[in-house]
Design a protein around this motif. Structure first.
Motif, PDB file in Angstrom:
ATOM      1  N   ALA A   1       0.725  -1.235   0.108  1.00 49.26           N
ATOM      2  CA  ALA A   1       0.039   0.098   0.137  1.00 49.26           C
ATOM      3  C   ALA A   1       0.841   1.224  -0.050  1.00 49.26           C
ATOM      4  CB  ALA A   1      -0.959   0.064   1.312  1.00 49.26           C
ATOM      5  N   ARG A   2       0.339   2.104   0.065  1.00 51.53           N
ATOM      6  CA  ARG A   2       1.148   3.511  -0.068  1.00 51.53           C
ATOM      7  C   ARG A   2       1.500   4.084   1.231  1.00 51.53           C
ATOM      8  NH1 ARG A   2      -2.624   4.470  -4.300  1.00 51.53           N
ATOM      9  NH2 ARG A   2      -3.810   5.817  -2.949  1.00 51.53           N
ATOM     10  N   THR A   3       0.603   3.971   2.441  1.00 48.93           N
ATOM     11  CA  THR A   3       0.964   4.112   3.721  1.00 48.93           C
ATOM     12  C   THR A   3       0.906   3.031   4.788  1.00 48.93           C
ATOM     13  OG1 THR A   3      -1.321   4.764   4.282  1.00 48.93           O
ATOM     14  CG2 THR A   3      -0.049   6.244   3.127  1.00 48.93           C
ATOM     15  N   VAL A   4       1.656   3.496   5.872  1.00 49.61           N
ATOM     16  CA  VAL A   4       1.646   2.474   7.009  1.00 49.61           C
ATOM     17  C   VAL A   4       0.227   2.338   7.459  1.00 49.61           C
ATOM     18  CG1 VAL A   4       2.417   2.005   9.299  1.00 49.61           C
ATOM     19  CG2 VAL A   4       3.799   3.017   7.652  1.00 49.61           C
ATOM     20  N   GLU A   5      -0.654   3.294   7.618  1.00 45.68           N
ATOM     21  CA  GLU A   5      -1.803   3.105   8.117  1.00 45.68           C
ATOM     22  C   GLU A   5      -2.719   2.228   7.107  1.00 45.68           C
ATOM     23  OE1 GLU A   5      -5.411   5.871  10.003  1.00 45.68           O
ATOM     24  OE2 GLU A   5      -4.370   6.808   8.455  1.00 45.68           O
ATOM     25  N   ASP A   6      -2.564   2.459   5.763  1.00 48.39           N
ATOM     26  CA  ASP A   6      -3.305   1.560   4.782  1.00 48.39           C
ATOM     27  C   ASP A   6      -2.762  -0.020   4.964  1.00 48.39           C
ATOM     28  OD1 ASP A   6      -4.645   3.934   3.913  1.00 48.39           O
ATOM     29  OD2 ASP A   6      -3.787   3.628   1.679  1.00 48.39           O
ATOM     30  N   VAL A   7      -1.641  -0.086   5.137  1.00 49.34           N
ATOM     31  CA  VAL A   7      -1.301  -1.597   5.367  1.00 49.34           C
ATOM     32  C   VAL A   7      -1.808  -2.119   6.696  1.00 49.34           C
ATOM     33  CG1 VAL A   7       0.373  -3.101   6.251  1.00 49.34           C
ATOM     34  CG2 VAL A   7       0.895  -1.542   4.022  1.00 49.34           C
ATOM     35  N   SER A   8      -1.840  -1.134   7.925  1.00 51.74           N
ATOM     36  CA  SER A   8      -2.610  -1.804   8.919  1.00 51.74           C
ATOM     37  C   SER A   8      -4.136  -1.829   9.012  1.00 51.74           C
ATOM     38  CB  SER A   8      -2.282  -0.414  10.211  1.00 51.74           C
ATOM     39  OG  SER A   8      -1.046  -0.122  10.365  1.00 51.74           O
ATOM     40  N   ILE A   9      -4.759  -1.357   8.306  1.00 55.69           N
ATOM     41  CA  ILE A   9      -6.063  -1.325   7.907  1.00 55.69           C
ATOM     42  C   ILE A   9      -6.469  -2.626   7.437  1.00 55.69           C
ATOM     43  CG2 ILE A   9      -8.213  -0.274   6.760  1.00 55.69           C
ATOM     44  CD1 ILE A   9      -7.253   2.547   7.544  1.00 55.69           C
ATOM     45  N   VAL A  10      -5.577  -2.851   6.144  1.00 54.64           N
ATOM     46  CA  VAL A  10      -5.913  -4.230   5.541  1.00 54.64           C
ATOM     47  C   VAL A  10      -5.422  -5.468   6.282  1.00 54.64           C
ATOM     48  CG1 VAL A  10      -4.873  -5.487   3.530  1.00 54.64           C
ATOM     49  CG2 VAL A  10      -5.351  -3.048   3.256  1.00 54.64           C
ATOM     50  N   LEU A  11      -4.267  -5.467   6.945  1.00 52.58           N
ATOM     51  CA  LEU A  11      -4.000  -6.283   7.851  1.00 52.58           C
ATOM     52  C   LEU A  11      -5.171  -6.719   9.037  1.00 52.58           C
ATOM     53  CD1 LEU A  11      -1.608  -8.323   8.649  1.00 52.58           C
ATOM     54  CD2 LEU A  11      -0.755  -6.905  10.350  1.00 52.58           C
ATOM     55  N   GLU A  12      -5.806  -5.551   9.620  1.00 54.01           N
ATOM     56  CA  GLU A  12      -6.998  -5.735  10.474  1.00 54.01           C
ATOM     57  C   GLU A  12      -7.964  -6.384   9.623  1.00 54.01           C
ATOM     58  OE1 GLU A  12      -9.473  -2.369  12.775  1.00 54.01           O
ATOM     59  OE2 GLU A  12      -7.344  -2.563  13.265  1.00 54.01           O
ATOM     60  N   ALA A  13      -8.209  -6.118   8.510  1.00 56.26           N
ATOM     61  CA  ALA A  13      -9.399  -6.851   7.598  1.00 56.26           C
ATOM     62  C   ALA A  13      -9.257  -8.222   7.469  1.00 56.26           C
ATOM     63  CB  ALA A  13      -9.671  -6.030   6.515  1.00 56.26           C
ATOM     64  N   LEU A  14      -7.862  -8.516   7.205  1.00 55.00           N
ATOM     65  CA  LEU A  14      -7.535  -9.806   7.004  1.00 55.00           C
ATOM     66  C   LEU A  14      -7.286 -10.830   8.152  1.00 55.00           C
ATOM     67  CD1 LEU A  14      -4.510  -9.119   4.450  1.00 55.00           C
ATOM     68  CD2 LEU A  14      -6.620 -10.311   3.895  1.00 55.00           C
ATOM     69  N   THR A  15      -6.906 -10.271   9.372  1.00 58.62           N
ATOM     70  CA  THR A  15      -6.918 -11.125  10.547  1.00 58.62           C
ATOM     71  C   THR A  15      -7.938 -10.912  11.678  1.00 58.62           C
ATOM     72  OG1 THR A  15      -5.605  -9.299  11.675  1.00 58.62           O
ATOM     73  CG2 THR A  15      -4.482 -10.697  10.203  1.00 58.62           C
ATOM     74  N   GLY A  16      -8.654  -9.895  11.530  1.00 60.31           N
ATOM     75  CA  GLY A  16      -9.523  -9.714  12.597  1.00 60.31           C
ATOM     76  C   GLY A  16      -9.043  -9.075  13.933  1.00 60.31           C
ATOM     77  N   ASP A  17      -7.943  -8.962  13.724  1.00 58.81           N
ATOM     78  CA  ASP A  17      -7.022  -8.303  15.083  1.00 58.81           C
ATOM     79  C   ASP A  17      -6.974  -6.912  15.055  1.00 58.81           C
ATOM     80  OD1 ASP A  17      -6.785 -10.739  16.341  1.00 58.81           O
ATOM     81  OD2 ASP A  17      -4.909 -10.995  15.133  1.00 58.81           O
ATOM     82  N   HIS A  18      -6.710  -6.181  15.906  1.00 62.34           N
ATOM     83  CA  HIS A  18      -6.451  -4.606  15.939  1.00 62.34           C
ATOM     84  C   HIS A  18      -5.135  -4.263  15.707  1.00 62.34           C
ATOM     85  CE1 HIS A  18      -7.550  -0.717  17.266  1.00 62.34           C
ATOM     86  NE2 HIS A  18      -6.370  -0.620  17.658  1.00 62.34           N
ATOM     87  N   TYR A  19      -5.002  -3.423  14.534  1.00 60.10           N
ATOM     88  CA  TYR A  19      -3.799  -2.754  14.138  1.00 60.10           C
ATOM     89  C   TYR A  19      -3.899  -1.310  13.971  1.00 60.10           C
ATOM     90  CZ  TYR A  19      -2.184  -7.572  13.425  1.00 60.10           C
ATOM     91  OH  TYR A  19      -1.865  -8.882  13.566  1.00 60.10           O
ATOM     92  N   SER A  20      -5.064  -0.757  13.730  1.00 61.86           N
ATOM     93  CA  SER A  20      -5.256   0.626  13.462  1.00 61.86           C
ATOM     94  C   SER A  20      -4.581   1.539  14.429  1.00 61.86           C
ATOM     95  CB  SER A  20      -6.644   1.106  13.063  1.00 61.86           C
ATOM     96  OG  SER A  20      -7.488   0.483  14.227  1.00 61.86           O
ATOM     97  N   PHE A  21      -4.585   2.773  14.320  1.00 65.52           N
ATOM     98  CA  PHE A  21      -3.743   3.754  15.153  1.00 65.52           C
ATOM     99  C   PHE A  21      -4.844   4.689  15.812  1.00 65.52           C
ATOM    100  CE2 PHE A  21      -0.737   2.373  12.146  1.00 65.52           C
ATOM    101  CZ  PHE A  21       0.258   1.865  13.050  1.00 65.52           C
ATOM    102  N   ASN A  22      -4.253   5.135  17.142  1.00 66.52           N
ATOM    103  CA  ASN A  22      -4.960   6.262  17.786  1.00 66.52           C
ATOM    104  C   ASN A  22      -3.593   7.158  18.165  1.00 66.52           C
ATOM    105  OD1 ASN A  22      -7.439   5.375  18.135  1.00 66.52           O
ATOM    106  ND2 ASN A  22      -6.861   4.206  19.800  1.00 66.52           N
TER     107      ASN A  22
END
Length: 460
Positions: free
Chosen positions: A211-232
């Motif tokens: 992806a183009r950003t770290v946050e985009d990768v985090s959101i996709v990983l969260e969708a793929l795994t069901g675990d929490h990777y997004s940021f506050n």
């Protein structure tokens, strides 16, 4: 260019619709066909999925990626569409089931723009494909995009897909991410299910997002795994984080600009609170032979029927791998698997001293398409061996590794830096990358987006 969150927010506020966005991504994919990002553009499927996404937004049933344009490397199975694996042998192969990653992302509302070009059967790092043409680097079309997930990286860089799912046996997500100035994650081994993928090596292969950003990768990983990777915002803090700096191998035999960029990154990480710790990465001298033995032996098994019937239909470089597989003994293979476990355990011991390890992603900048040798200050070696030198180690050990952009060379080519973490500690890995991104990558992203925007209406 939108981020995933910006698109989702736009859909939620009805600033634009999934159908409008999908049409624009299809147009960009078609407008840049000479870059060879895609083997198949799935326009009809994309528009159908976009209409469903609109309905789900209206009904309040939107998934985590509802209406987000995605592409899949062409060795990942999508029911009803060819999965050529970049070969002529599987040109007519149409899977009857979706890969697990495809199924999960479809359920979360992702819209498939197409299947991306790749190095034949994922057996290389240039994406110079003899049957579908080379995927060209958007920073300079004369140069390699990196591989084997090169088409995936090119599609994301050109904004003809927002994210792409690739595979990584020795660096095949991280290498093209670095070459194209993107973020590419090889997760912990088996974190992402790779069923429904035409594999090289079941012990080394990983599936992961570009992806183009770290946050985009985090959101996709969260969708793929069901675990929490997004940021506050309050979470993006690496003060006190111990970062390992390898004493050998990962700071040697690389182009001067890359070494300087690496040193600059270390200083920047220290400036935002990281603690740098010298570490000895164990048994690096064994890794090239070990990875070759495992990957080649398992590839020989995976391809035994294809190679028996169609050896003459492989490209030259892949045919050599098929022939080499015949010469690996059972004893060599089993010994390599045993040693793999021992080295992974030895690296785990290093992670008792540090939280992350940081290395360059690649020793060299992207080179001209068709060249197979590199010259680093008079040291000439095969491009393949050179390009996987810093990445393949972590396929063998199974640790998560993330490539992020760190800057540009004098010739305006992207340079990638690799962060490696403990098994299943992707959140810590992504947090460190996010902190670096927030502090230091705004100017790079601005220049990258300006460069890539020129392709929207351009032809080679």
């Amino acid at each position: 260019m939108f981020t995933i969150q910006e698109l989702l927010d736009g859909y939620r506020k009805k600033k634009f619709s999934p159908v409008e966005i999908t049409k624009s991504y299809i147009e960009k994919a078609k407008a840049t066909e000479e870059m060879n990002a895609f083997i198949t553009i799935t326009e009809e499927r994309a528009l159908h999925q976009a209409h469903i996404a609109e309905e789900r937004w209206t009904c309040g049933e939107a998934g985590k990626l509802e209406g987000i344009p995605v592409s899949y490397k062409d060795n990942i199975f999508v029911k009803g569409f060819p999965a050529t694996s970049g070969s002529q042998i599987d040109r007519e192969f149409i899977p009857e089931q979706d890969a697990k990653t495809v199924k999960v992302l479809r359920q979360e509302g992702a819209v498939m723009i197409g299947k991306t070009n790749m190095h034949e059967f994922a057996f290389g790092i240039t994406n110079h494909n003899p049957f579908y043409g080379p995927s060209r680097n958007p920073w300079n079309p004369k140069l390699i995009s990196g591989g084997s997930s090169g088409g995936s990286a090119v599609s994301v860089a050109l904004d003809s897909s927002m994210i792409s799912i690739g595979t990584d046996t020795g660096g095949s997500v991280r290498i093209p991410a670095s070459c194209c100035g993107l973020v590419g994650l090889k997760p912990t081994y088996q974190l992402i299910d790779h069923s429904g993928v035409s594999l090289i090596s079941w012990n080394l292969d990983h599936s992961g997002p570009i992806a183009r950003t770290v946050e985009d990768v985090s959101i996709v990983l969260e969708a793929l795994t069901g675990d929490h990777y997004s940021f506050n915002e309050h979470e993006v803090n690496i003060r006190g984080l111990k970062i390992g700096v390898p004493l050998h191998v990962f700071n040697e035999r690389m182009e001067t600009e890359i070494l300087q960029c690496y040193k600059d990154v270390l200083k920047k990480l220290e400036a935002i609170g990281a603690i740098l710790v010298d570490v000895e990465v164990p048994h690096t001298g064994e890794m090239e032979d070990l990875a070759f033995t495992i990957a080649t032996a398992e590839a020989g098994h995976v391809h035994k029927e294809r190679a028996k019937e169609h050896l003459d239909k492989y490209g030259d470089d892949v045919r050599l791998v098929m022939e080499a597989a015949k010469n690996i003994t059972a004893l060599e293979y089993i010994s390599a698997l045993k040693r793999k476990e021992e080295i992974a355990s030895a690296l785990n011991n290093v992670f008792t001293e540090v939280d992350l390890i940081v290395t360059p992603t690649l020793p060299v900048l992207p080179i001209e398409i068709g060249k197979e040798m590199v010259n680093i200050q008079g040291d000439i070696e095969p491009l393949f061996n050179c390009m996987i030198r810093f990445t393949s180690y972590f396929n063998v050990t199974g640790h998560p590794a993330l490539s992020i952009p760190a800057g540009l060379s004098k010739e305006k080519l992207p340079i990638g830096i690799q962060l490696i973490g403990r098994h299943f500690r992707e959140k810590q890995l992504l947090t460190a990358a996010k902190a670096f991104e927030q502090q230091y990558l705004s100017a790079f992203y601005k220049e990258r987006n300006q460069k890539m925007a020129k392709w929207d209406h351009a032809r080679l």
